[in-house]
Write a protein that holds these residues in place. Sequence first.
Motif, PDB file in Angstrom:
ATOM      1  N   LEU A   4      81.962   9.842  27.175  1.00  0.00           N
ATOM      2  CA  LEU A   4      81.824   9.268  25.774  1.00  0.00           C
ATOM      3  C   LEU A   4      82.989   9.886  24.954  1.00  0.00           C
ATOM      4  O   LEU A   4      83.593  10.912  24.945  1.00  0.00           O
ATOM      5  CB  LEU A   4      80.729   9.686  25.042  1.00  0.00           C
ATOM      6  CG  LEU A   4      79.272   9.363  25.942  1.00  0.00           C
ATOM      7  CD1 LEU A   4      78.070  10.035  25.167  1.00  0.00           C
ATOM      8  CD2 LEU A   4      79.211   7.720  25.785  1.00  0.00           C
ATOM      9  N   VAL A   5      83.584   8.933  24.436  1.00  0.00           N
ATOM     10  CA  VAL A   5      84.883   9.165  23.281  1.00  0.00           C
ATOM     11  C   VAL A   5      84.549   8.582  21.981  1.00  0.00           C
ATOM     12  O   VAL A   5      84.182   7.438  21.865  1.00  0.00           O
ATOM     13  CB  VAL A   5      86.276   8.629  23.834  1.00  0.00           C
ATOM     14  CG1 VAL A   5      87.146   9.128  22.978  1.00  0.00           C
ATOM     15  CG2 VAL A   5      86.526   9.134  25.333  1.00  0.00           C
ATOM     16  N   GLU A   6      84.641   9.571  20.868  1.00  0.00           N
ATOM     17  CA  GLU A   6      84.237   9.150  19.573  1.00  0.00           C
ATOM     18  C   GLU A   6      85.419   9.099  18.754  1.00  0.00           C
ATOM     19  O   GLU A   6      86.470   9.851  19.231  1.00  0.00           O
ATOM     20  CB  GLU A   6      83.362  10.318  18.895  1.00  0.00           C
ATOM     21  CG  GLU A   6      81.940  10.298  19.626  1.00  0.00           C
ATOM     22  CD  GLU A   6      81.715  12.083  19.985  1.00  0.00           C
ATOM     23  OE1 GLU A   6      80.433  12.259  20.062  1.00  0.00           O
ATOM     24  OE2 GLU A   6      82.653  12.633  20.077  1.00  0.00           O
ATOM     25  N   SER A   7      85.432   8.466  17.880  1.00  0.00           N
ATOM     26  CA  SER A   7      86.431   8.403  16.604  1.00  0.00           C
ATOM     27  C   SER A   7      86.132   7.766  15.311  1.00  0.00           C
ATOM     28  O   SER A   7      84.980   7.320  15.318  1.00  0.00           O
ATOM     29  CB  SER A   7      87.694   7.295  17.215  1.00  0.00           C
ATOM     30  OG  SER A   7      86.984   6.058  17.303  1.00  0.00           O
ATOM     31  N   GLY A   8      86.703   8.209  14.449  1.00  0.00           N
ATOM     32  CA  GLY A   8      86.449   7.682  13.008  1.00  0.00           C
ATOM     33  C   GLY A   8      86.130   8.647  11.964  1.00  0.00           C
ATOM     34  O   GLY A   8      85.658   8.260  10.989  1.00  0.00           O
ATOM     35  N   GLY A   9      85.964   9.827  12.258  1.00  0.00           N
ATOM     36  CA  GLY A   9      85.488  10.941  11.541  1.00  0.00           C
ATOM     37  C   GLY A   9      86.523  11.284  10.494  1.00  0.00           C
ATOM     38  O   GLY A   9      87.610  10.852  10.382  1.00  0.00           O
ATOM     39  N   ARG A  38      73.742  14.679  14.551  1.00  0.00           N
ATOM     40  CA  ARG A  38      74.792  15.391  13.890  1.00  0.00           C
ATOM     41  C   ARG A  38      74.154  16.752  13.809  1.00  0.00           C
ATOM     42  O   ARG A  38      72.973  17.071  14.220  1.00  0.00           O
ATOM     43  CB  ARG A  38      74.945  14.705  12.564  1.00  0.00           C
ATOM     44  CG  ARG A  38      73.422  14.857  11.624  1.00  0.00           C
ATOM     45  CD  ARG A  38      73.872  14.048  10.333  1.00  0.00           C
ATOM     46  NE  ARG A  38      72.570  14.057   9.402  1.00  0.00           N
ATOM     47  CZ  ARG A  38      72.334  13.496   8.269  1.00  0.00           C
ATOM     48  NH1 ARG A  38      73.649  12.565   7.861  1.00  0.00           N
ATOM     49  NH2 ARG A  38      71.435  13.673   7.571  1.00  0.00           N
ATOM     50  N   GLN A  39      75.080  17.729  13.510  1.00  0.00           N
ATOM     51  CA  GLN A  39      74.678  19.133  13.645  1.00  0.00           C
ATOM     52  C   GLN A  39      75.549  19.708  12.485  1.00  0.00           C
ATOM     53  O   GLN A  39      76.891  19.746  12.572  1.00  0.00           O
ATOM     54  CB  GLN A  39      75.099  19.730  15.038  1.00  0.00           C
ATOM     55  CG  GLN A  39      74.465  21.073  15.228  1.00  0.00           C
ATOM     56  CD  GLN A  39      74.533  21.632  16.536  1.00  0.00           C
ATOM     57  OE1 GLN A  39      75.382  21.228  17.272  1.00  0.00           O
ATOM     58  NE2 GLN A  39      73.627  22.487  16.838  1.00  0.00           N
ATOM     59  N   THR A  90      77.681  15.934   5.546  1.00  0.00           N
ATOM     60  CA  THR A  90      78.546  16.711   6.177  1.00  0.00           C
ATOM     61  C   THR A  90      77.904  17.392   7.445  1.00  0.00           C
ATOM     62  O   THR A  90      77.123  17.901   7.445  1.00  0.00           O
ATOM     63  CB  THR A  90      79.075  17.786   5.128  1.00  0.00           C
ATOM     64  OG1 THR A  90      79.719  16.865   4.164  1.00  0.00           O
ATOM     65  CG2 THR A  90      80.066  18.681   5.929  1.00  0.00           C
ATOM     66  N   ALA A  91      78.710  17.242   8.487  1.00  0.00           N
ATOM     67  CA  ALA A  91      78.262  17.637   9.848  1.00  0.00           C
ATOM     68  C   ALA A  91      79.257  17.212  10.810  1.00  0.00           C
ATOM     69  O   ALA A  91      80.112  16.243  10.585  1.00  0.00           O
ATOM     70  CB  ALA A  91      76.812  17.129  10.021  1.00  0.00           C
ATOM     71  N   VAL A  92      79.114  17.734  12.012  1.00  0.00           N
ATOM     72  CA  VAL A  92      79.635  17.272  13.226  1.00  0.00           C
ATOM     73  C   VAL A  92      78.765  16.156  13.947  1.00  0.00           C
ATOM     74  O   VAL A  92      77.734  16.427  13.974  1.00  0.00           O
ATOM     75  CB  VAL A  92      79.948  18.459  14.354  1.00  0.00           C
ATOM     76  CG1 VAL A  92      80.700  17.616  15.642  1.00  0.00           C
ATOM     77  CG2 VAL A  92      80.976  19.482  13.736  1.00  0.00           C
ATOM     78  N   TYR A  93      79.375  15.030  14.229  1.00  0.00           N
ATOM     79  CA  TYR A  93      78.452  13.782  14.619  1.00  0.00           C
ATOM     80  C   TYR A  93      78.938  13.629  15.898  1.00  0.00           C
ATOM     81  O   TYR A  93      80.119  13.736  16.456  1.00  0.00           O
ATOM     82  CB  TYR A  93      78.931  12.576  13.812  1.00  0.00           C
ATOM     83  CG  TYR A  93      78.179  12.560  12.512  1.00  0.00           C
ATOM     84  CD1 TYR A  93      78.717  13.510  11.495  1.00  0.00           C
ATOM     85  CD2 TYR A  93      77.009  11.743  12.157  1.00  0.00           C
ATOM     86  CE1 TYR A  93      78.074  13.578  10.050  1.00  0.00           C
ATOM     87  CE2 TYR A  93      76.685  11.587  10.895  1.00  0.00           C
ATOM     88  CZ  TYR A  93      77.140  12.499   9.938  1.00  0.00           C
ATOM     89  OH  TYR A  93      76.416  12.526   8.888  1.00  0.00           O
ATOM     90  N   TYR A  94      77.951  13.486  16.777  1.00  0.00           N
ATOM     91  CA  TYR A  94      77.885  13.555  18.328  1.00  0.00           C
ATOM     92  C   TYR A  94      77.466  12.069  18.734  1.00  0.00           C
ATOM     93  O   TYR A  94      76.286  11.582  18.477  1.00  0.00           O
ATOM     94  CB  TYR A  94      77.352  14.752  18.932  1.00  0.00           C
ATOM     95  CG  TYR A  94      77.770  16.018  18.898  1.00  0.00           C
ATOM     96  CD1 TYR A  94      77.204  16.806  17.787  1.00  0.00           C
ATOM     97  CD2 TYR A  94      78.788  16.545  19.631  1.00  0.00           C
ATOM     98  CE1 TYR A  94      77.790  17.914  17.511  1.00  0.00           C
ATOM     99  CE2 TYR A  94      79.384  17.886  19.324  1.00  0.00           C
ATOM    100  CZ  TYR A  94      78.793  18.608  18.335  1.00  0.00           C
ATOM    101  OH  TYR A  94      79.357  19.787  17.953  1.00  0.00           O
ATOM    102  N   GLY A 107      79.285  13.186  23.748  1.00  0.00           N
ATOM    103  CA  GLY A 107      80.862  13.164  23.410  1.00  0.00           C
ATOM    104  C   GLY A 107      81.022  14.616  22.898  1.00  0.00           C
ATOM    105  O   GLY A 107      80.360  15.507  22.615  1.00  0.00           O
ATOM    106  N   GLN A 108      82.498  14.733  22.397  1.00  0.00           N
ATOM    107  CA  GLN A 108      82.994  16.150  22.026  1.00  0.00           C
ATOM    108  C   GLN A 108      82.625  16.235  20.488  1.00  0.00           C
ATOM    109  O   GLN A 108      82.865  17.371  20.192  1.00  0.00           O
ATOM    110  CB  GLN A 108      84.503  16.028  22.169  1.00  0.00           C
ATOM    111  CG  GLN A 108      85.189  15.309  21.176  1.00  0.00           C
ATOM    112  CD  GLN A 108      85.335  13.741  21.373  1.00  0.00           C
ATOM    113  OE1 GLN A 108      84.739  12.989  22.092  1.00  0.00           O
ATOM    114  NE2 GLN A 108      86.112  13.054  20.619  1.00  0.00           N
ATOM    115  N   GLY A 109      82.373  15.366  19.788  1.00  0.00           N
ATOM    116  CA  GLY A 109      81.963  15.449  18.471  1.00  0.00           C
ATOM    117  C   GLY A 109      83.178  15.162  17.561  1.00  0.00           C
ATOM    118  O   GLY A 109      84.282  15.358  17.739  1.00  0.00           O
ATOM    119  N   THR A 110      82.873  14.821  16.309  1.00  0.00           N
ATOM    120  CA  THR A 110      83.738  14.322  15.414  1.00  0.00           C
ATOM    121  C   THR A 110      83.229  14.772  13.909  1.00  0.00           C
ATOM    122  O   THR A 110      82.224  14.431  13.732  1.00  0.00           O
ATOM    123  CB  THR A 110      84.073  12.705  15.219  1.00  0.00           C
ATOM    124  OG1 THR A 110      85.237  12.430  14.358  1.00  0.00           O
ATOM    125  CG2 THR A 110      82.917  11.830  14.915  1.00  0.00           C
TER     126      THR A 110
END
Length: 116
Positions: A4-9, A38-39, A90-94, A107-110
């Motif tokens: 999984l590859v995330e983008s857009g944060g 999210r975390q 506000t968080a890291v989104y996975y 994913g790695q998180g954004t």
Amino acid sequence: QVQLVESGGGLVQPGGSLRLSCVASGRLFQVYNMGWYRQVPGYGRELVARISIGGTTDVADSVKGRFTISGDYSKGTVVLQMNSLKPDDTAVYYCNAVQYGGLEHWGQGTQVTVSS
């Protein structure tokens, strides 16, 4: 395996919008559910929204009416449109994908930061 590859944060002001995208590759035929969690530091990972291969969505109460999830399983993509963002978002989104049998991939998180 599924990758999984995330983008857009990024950084956005309160009331603004962001769009998160996730692209999955690998054994996509085994995936039946994709979504976003999210975390924040010191807390557990919480569900934001998810969508099944059949189109059923599950959205957290805290973001209902502001966030929308969509997915295209034929392309292995899931998108989270986030509107009316608040500092509490506000968080890291996975990105998350679940295979038949229950195996989960992340994913790695954004990072999403909502601040003036």
